[in-house]
Scaffold this active site. Sequence first.
Site: not given
Ligand code: NAD
Length: 433
Positions: A72, A96, A108, A192, A360
């Site tokens: 996953k 995780k 991934k 999340t 999920s």
């Molecule tokens: P997203 O695309 O919705 O949001 C990412 C945000 O980070 C955006 O607002 C973007 O503008 C900002 N960003 C990008 N580069 C940046 C920087 N250098 N400095 C500051 N901000 C920056 O993505 P998301 O789903 O919120 O995921 C964010 C993190 O959480 C990732 O590392 C992802 O792997 C992790 N994550 C997300 C989920 C999920 O279910 N969405 C689950 C587990 C982990």
Amino acid sequence: MSEPAEDSIFEKALKRLDTARKYATIDEETIQRMQHPIQMLHVSIPVRMDNGTLKIFEGYRVRHDATRGPTKGGIRFHPQVNLDEVKALSLWMTCKCAVLDIPYGGAKGGVIVNPKELSPMELERLSRGFIDKVADFIGPDTDIPAPDVYTNERIMGWMMDEYSTITRRHSPGVITGKPIALGGSLGRSAATGRGAYYCIKELEAKRNWDPHQIRVAVQGFGNAGQSVAQLLHRDGYQIVAVSDSKGGIHRKEGFDIPSLMKTKNESRVLKAVYCEGSVCEAIAADKITNEELLELDVDLLIPAALENAITTENADRIQANVIVEVANGPVTLEADEVLDAKKKLIIPDILANAGGVTVSYFEWVQNRCGDYWSEEKVNTRLEQAMRQQFEVVYQLMEQHQISMRTAAYASALNRIGAAVAATGTARYFSGQE
Ligand code: NAD
């Protein structure tokens, strides 16, 4: 497909397993197995662009370990995607799922693309094209993708539709994070951030925090960052700084998060607004860089953007005493040592952001049995899972006097070790068991 070893995130991720194995019941062979993802697929995806030209995109899907169940993990669309990163992310997914005791292994995927440069039609063709290339690799019983950075519900909907067309079967269980209308789960989009919130609530109880006294900075105001900020704000926490890829804003008195979310999501720009009653007005806020945000004098720092936000370059200047890793891998291995030495508490990514994969999993369960849950049931089960596993990790941390990250990996290794032992190990075959 060879990768530069010295900077390899995958190699560094493996080092964390090495540190944790001393505190876990797991044999040497299993650690060896975890150093090698079970399958890696490198694909090229030809996409007809709107102007009639053909563009070839590259993508990856890596399945890391399937001992505890089907693999996953999300699919990322980002210009910096590379095989080494995808391998590291797949290993983190294995850990995780084990930390949350979800019956999955880790995987991934990623496509090298800047999706902001594509039209919606091009994005749809790319999403469907990727599934076309990985269709024999994924499946509801083998490997189940989900959203990640710059992929979302709509993209998951296209991908599920494409997979169902290829296999000639309606297959909602092949992918999670889908729109509700296509079998998505209520509560998934905020899961999340909500999972991280429950971790913070556990810590709040342990440390007797008054939320009104706790100042929070959130780097990355996207899906996950917004959800956790919103829940904390509702409880009285002071969210004093947020940022996105274009920079950040800071306000000592704290922001009204629902208003910030509204302006950010409508205008795609972070602008400070303050709401009293129903009237929102623009208020003064300092503009700060992403680097400055990380170093602010706050109590709680939530990196929720991308990997490697905190490195040895800035670790020494981090003032927050608690760091909640909503992003995957925001603190480098070397920065960890600096922060550990300064007695900072880090709630590690494989626990703090596991709410997403937990819901999920709930979505997949609902798809497989055709019985759909209320949002309340989803949130209640998420809360139970997060609080219970937070406790397991916290107790391991206290028992061995180790970092919370090492404790989380030890908890994961205990579960992976038990699963591998149940399938038969060298000790078993040599009659020592
Ligand atoms: P997203 O695309 O919705 O949001 C990412 C945000 O980070 C955006 O607002 C973007 O503008 C900002 N960003 C990008 N580069 C940046 C920087 N250098 N400095 C500051 N901000 C920056 O993505 P998301 O789903 O919120 O995921 C964010 C993190 O959480 C990732 O590392 C992802 O792997 C992790 N994550 C997300 C989920 C999920 O279910 N969405 C689950 C587990 C982990």
